[in-house]
Design an enzyme around this catalytic site. Structure first.
Site, PDB file in Angstrom:
ATOM      1  N   GLY A  50    -113.944 -38.461 -50.102  1.00  0.00           N
ATOM      2  CA  GLY A  50    -112.938 -39.287 -49.449  1.00  0.00           C
ATOM      3  C   GLY A  50    -111.750 -39.462 -50.368  1.00  0.00           C
ATOM      4  N   GLN A  99    -104.495 -43.635 -53.719  1.00  0.00           N
ATOM      5  CA  GLN A  99    -105.007 -42.853 -54.848  1.00  0.00           C
ATOM      6  C   GLN A  99    -104.037 -41.746 -55.265  1.00  0.00           C
ATOM      7  OE1 GLN A  99    -109.126 -42.420 -52.946  1.00  0.00           O
ATOM      8  NE2 GLN A  99    -109.532 -42.303 -55.144  1.00  0.00           N
ATOM      9  N   CYS A 136    -115.891 -42.591 -58.042  1.00  0.00           N
ATOM     10  CA  CYS A 136    -114.555 -42.593 -57.456  1.00  0.00           C
ATOM     11  C   CYS A 136    -113.655 -41.637 -58.228  1.00  0.00           C
ATOM     12  CB  CYS A 136    -113.991 -44.014 -57.505  1.00  0.00           C
ATOM     13  SG  CYS A 136    -112.348 -44.172 -56.823  1.00  0.00           S
ATOM     14  N   LEU A 137    -112.856 -40.879 -57.507  1.00  0.00           N
ATOM     15  CA  LEU A 137    -111.920 -39.960 -58.153  1.00  0.00           C
ATOM     16  C   LEU A 137    -110.910 -40.701 -59.023  1.00  0.00           C
ATOM     17  CD1 LEU A 137    -111.257 -37.572 -55.128  1.00  0.00           C
ATOM     18  CD2 LEU A 137    -112.770 -37.173 -57.079  1.00  0.00           C
ATOM     19  N   HIS A 186    -115.772 -47.710 -48.909  1.00  0.00           N
ATOM     20  CA  HIS A 186    -115.173 -47.449 -50.224  1.00  0.00           C
ATOM     21  C   HIS A 186    -113.689 -47.103 -50.058  1.00  0.00           C
ATOM     22  CE1 HIS A 186    -115.359 -45.541 -54.380  1.00  0.00           C
ATOM     23  NE2 HIS A 186    -114.249 -45.020 -53.891  1.00  0.00           N
ATOM     24  N   GLU A 187    -113.379 -46.188 -49.128  1.00  0.00           N
ATOM     25  CA  GLU A 187    -111.990 -45.760 -48.941  1.00  0.00           C
ATOM     26  C   GLU A 187    -111.129 -46.872 -48.340  1.00  0.00           C
ATOM     27  OE1 GLU A 187    -111.056 -43.199 -50.484  1.00  0.00           O
ATOM     28  OE2 GLU A 187    -113.056 -42.426 -50.845  1.00  0.00           O
ATOM     29  N   HIS A 203    -109.875 -49.211 -50.878  1.00  0.00           N
ATOM     30  CA  HIS A 203    -108.672 -48.731 -51.587  1.00  0.00           C
ATOM     31  C   HIS A 203    -107.396 -49.210 -50.900  1.00  0.00           C
ATOM     32  CE1 HIS A 203    -109.991 -46.175 -54.857  1.00  0.00           C
ATOM     33  NE2 HIS A 203    -110.827 -45.521 -54.079  1.00  0.00           N
TER      34      HIS A 203
END
Length: 160
Positions: A48, A53, A91-92, A133-134, A137
Site C-alpha cells: 500500500g 508518503q 511501513c515504507l 494502515h494507509e 497516513h
C-alpha cells in the site's frame, strides 16, 4: 505517457504528520499521480502507499494485497469496523522497523474511484489491516504512533 517513480518520505519528514485534504479535482493529473503511486509502491515492494508518503497531502491511497485486490481509494472513510487482532506491520516510510499493532479484523470503507464514482469495500484480516494502515497516513498517523512494540529489523533478518 512516462510514469515516474516518486521519492518515499520517511518518518522524520513533517509532511507525514499532516492531515491530507479531500480530493476534489478528478482530472488527468490525478490519474497520472495514481499511476506514479502504483509504480512507486511496486518498485518498493509495498502492499500500500498513501499520497502523503510521496509528499502529496491528498486523501488518496493505492493498495495491492498480492492476493486479489489491487485498487485505488480516493477520499476513503472507514464507516464500520469490528473485531480486533494484534499483528506485525511495517511501513515504507519507516524503514528497518516493524511493530505490533492492534487493528480491526473487519471494516467497511466508503470511497470514490478515479472517475469519482461512489464505491464501498468490505475487507477482512490482512486487507483490512492494509486499508487501516494507509488511511491512518491520510490523518498524519504512522503505525509507530499506535504500536504496542516497535522493533528494529536488520537487513539480514529481512532476507530470512
Amino acid at each position: 505517457m512516462k510514469l515516474a517513480l516518486r521519492t518515499i518520505r520517511t518518518d522524520e519528514d513533517p509532511i507525514l504528520r499532516k492531515k491530507s485534504r479531500t480530493v476534489e479535482k478528478f482530472d488527468d493529473r490525478l490519474k497520472t499521480l495514481i499511476e506514479d503511486m502504483y509504480e512507486t509502491m511496486d518498485e518498493a515492494q509495498g502492499v500500500g502507499l498513501a499520497a502523503p508518503q510521496i509528499g502529496i497531502l491528498k486523501r488518496l491511497i493505492v493498495i495491492d494485497d498480492n492476493a486479489d485486490t489491487r485498487t485505488v481509494l480516493i477520499n476513503p472513510e472507514i464507516v464500520e469496523k469490528d473485531g480486533s487482532e494484534v499483528s506485525y506491520e511495517a511501513c515504507l516510510s519507516v524503514p528497518e522497523k516493524q511493530g505490533e499493532v492492534e487493528r480491526a479484523t473487519h471494516i467497511i470503507v466508503d470511497y470514490v474511484d478515479a472517475d469519482n464514482n461512489k464505491k464501498q469495500m468490505e475487507a477482512t484480516d490482512m486487507l483490512a489491516r492494509i486499508l487501516q494502515h494507509e488511511i491512518d497516513h491520510l490523518n498524519g498517523i504512522l503505525y509507530t504512533d499506535i504500536a504496542k512494540n516497535v522493533y528494529v529489523v536488520t537487513a539480514e533478518e529481512k532476507e530470512e
